[in-house]
Design a protein around this motif. Sequence first.
Motif, short mmCIF file in Angstrom:
data_model
loop_
_atom_site.label_atom_id
_atom_site.label_comp_id
_atom_site.label_asym_id
_atom_site.label_seq_id
_atom_site.Cartn_x
_atom_site.Cartn_y
_atom_site.Cartn_z
N LEU A 54 0.85 -1.17 0.00
CA LEU A 54 0.00 0.00 0.00
C LEU A 54 0.90 1.23 0.00
CD1 LEU A 54 -2.48 -1.44 2.58
CD2 LEU A 54 -3.05 -0.76 0.25
N ASP A 164 -9.14 -6.92 -3.70
CA ASP A 164 -7.96 -6.05 -3.88
C ASP A 164 -8.32 -4.76 -4.62
OD1 ASP A 164 -6.39 -7.29 -6.92
OD2 ASP A 164 -8.49 -7.24 -6.31
N PHE A 167 -10.29 -0.74 -0.48
CA PHE A 167 -9.49 -0.81 0.75
C PHE A 167 -10.20 -1.63 1.81
CE2 PHE A 167 -6.31 0.18 3.68
CZ PHE A 167 -6.87 0.64 4.86
N THR A 168 -11.47 -1.29 2.09
CA THR A 168 -12.25 -2.07 3.06
C THR A 168 -13.73 -1.75 2.90
OG1 THR A 168 -12.44 -2.69 5.40
CG2 THR A 168 -12.20 -0.35 4.93
N LYS A 323 -6.25 5.78 7.36
CA LYS A 323 -5.28 4.67 7.46
C LYS A 323 -4.77 4.30 6.06
CE LYS A 323 -6.98 2.48 11.72
NZ LYS A 323 -5.76 2.76 12.51
N ALA A 324 -5.69 4.24 5.11
CA ALA A 324 -5.29 3.92 3.72
C ALA A 324 -4.34 4.99 3.20
CB ALA A 324 -6.52 3.83 2.84
N GLU A 328 -1.45 2.27 5.73
CA GLU A 328 -1.71 1.20 6.70
C GLU A 328 -2.73 0.22 6.13
OE1 GLU A 328 -1.58 4.72 9.97
OE2 GLU A 328 -2.78 2.97 10.51
N GLU A 329 -2.99 -0.88 6.86
CA GLU A 329 -3.93 -1.89 6.37
C GLU A 329 -5.08 -2.07 7.36
OE1 GLU A 329 -0.92 -4.87 3.91
OE2 GLU A 329 -2.70 -5.64 4.90
N LYS A 332 -10.74 -6.57 5.37
CA LYS A 332 -11.55 -6.17 4.21
C LYS A 332 -13.02 -5.89 4.59
CE LYS A 332 -8.74 -5.88 0.80
NZ LYS A 332 -8.58 -4.60 0.07
#
Length: 357
Positions: A54, A164, A167-168, A323-324, A328-329, A332
């Motif tokens: 990322l 993918d 992001f979530t 966060k994205a 960061e991760e 999902k």
Amino acid sequence: MNRKLLYNLLALMVLFSLVFSACAAPATEEPAAPAEEPVATEEPAAPVEEPEMLAGLECAPNCQYSDLVVGFLQTGSEGGWRAANTASFKETAEQLGVTLKFYDSQNDLAKQVAGFHQFIQDPEVNVIVLAALETTGWEEVLKEAQDAGKIVVLEDRRIDAPEDLYFTYIGSDFAEEGRKAADEMCKLLEGSESKKVWELVGNVGSSAAKDRGQGFREKMGECGIEIVNSQTANWSITEGKQVTEAWLKESKDVQGIFAQNDEMGLGAIEALKEAGLVPGVDVKILSVDATAGAFKAMLDGDLNVTVECNPLLAPQVYEAALKAANGEELPKWVPSQEGVFRSDDPNLQEIADGRKY
Ligand code: GYE
């Protein structure tokens, strides 16, 4: 024949037999070993594709909320839940200093996709938030957004697309809401000889409608519920009333109504009253969302249960976007935590007074 000719003939015959036997492979010999298999040359291994790290935005890893320019693709303004969801995004953006570009898709999928392209082409927008009207048809535009370096966060509604490409997803477990609804309807119909239920469905292509219906069906068999009518009323009071009126013209043999959102439940209540039936008593009514309209209907005794679906998602969505942005991760899917509210709760008025929507 003279002697010389005979000798030459015999010599030829001997020579011929010697030559022939050397060429024919007698059956007893092992067939010639196959030629050596070519030894596979070691192909250079294909480079192992590292999972795309990322990158985040240029401000990473020190991005602030003020760096975020969010293009928000809202479904429309179809009811109380949606109004609360929109308010959450506008109010929280102001509180955090996020720049919000709001797009009302007017519950039209073509408009929502057009809005998505608009945000992809907008050089100011670095985050796109989508409340998808339908679960399918997003892969191409998500790839375009990824190629354009835009962060995509799904809110409210899940979609059928490779993980993918976003992001979530911040939203409810609609199937669990459906399972809770069936459990509650079983309690409402306990002791009833017949357990015929009518289902008012939301927008049929949406994850909320698909998953709530699936969850309800997973559990309804535990108490013998039978769904005898099921039809979309597109999340609206008007259509919820129209569909229920049409069913009542055919039969009044119904013990429960499962409305996939509060508005359709309120429409069913109006139809039952006009048909001379007492909603909440003659026919048990259960809906989903837990909006202010549902609390009023429960306090009036018309609605029996509402299963909560939290629309106040903006704080979690903006936090995920930040966060994205910082590379960061997150998992999902970040499910919302939700409850159930019943008309027989002695504290219902106090709970209603403390609600934000
Ligand atoms: O239940 C309904 C709205 O996606 C959870 O959409 C949301 C649903 C909600 O129209 O009222």
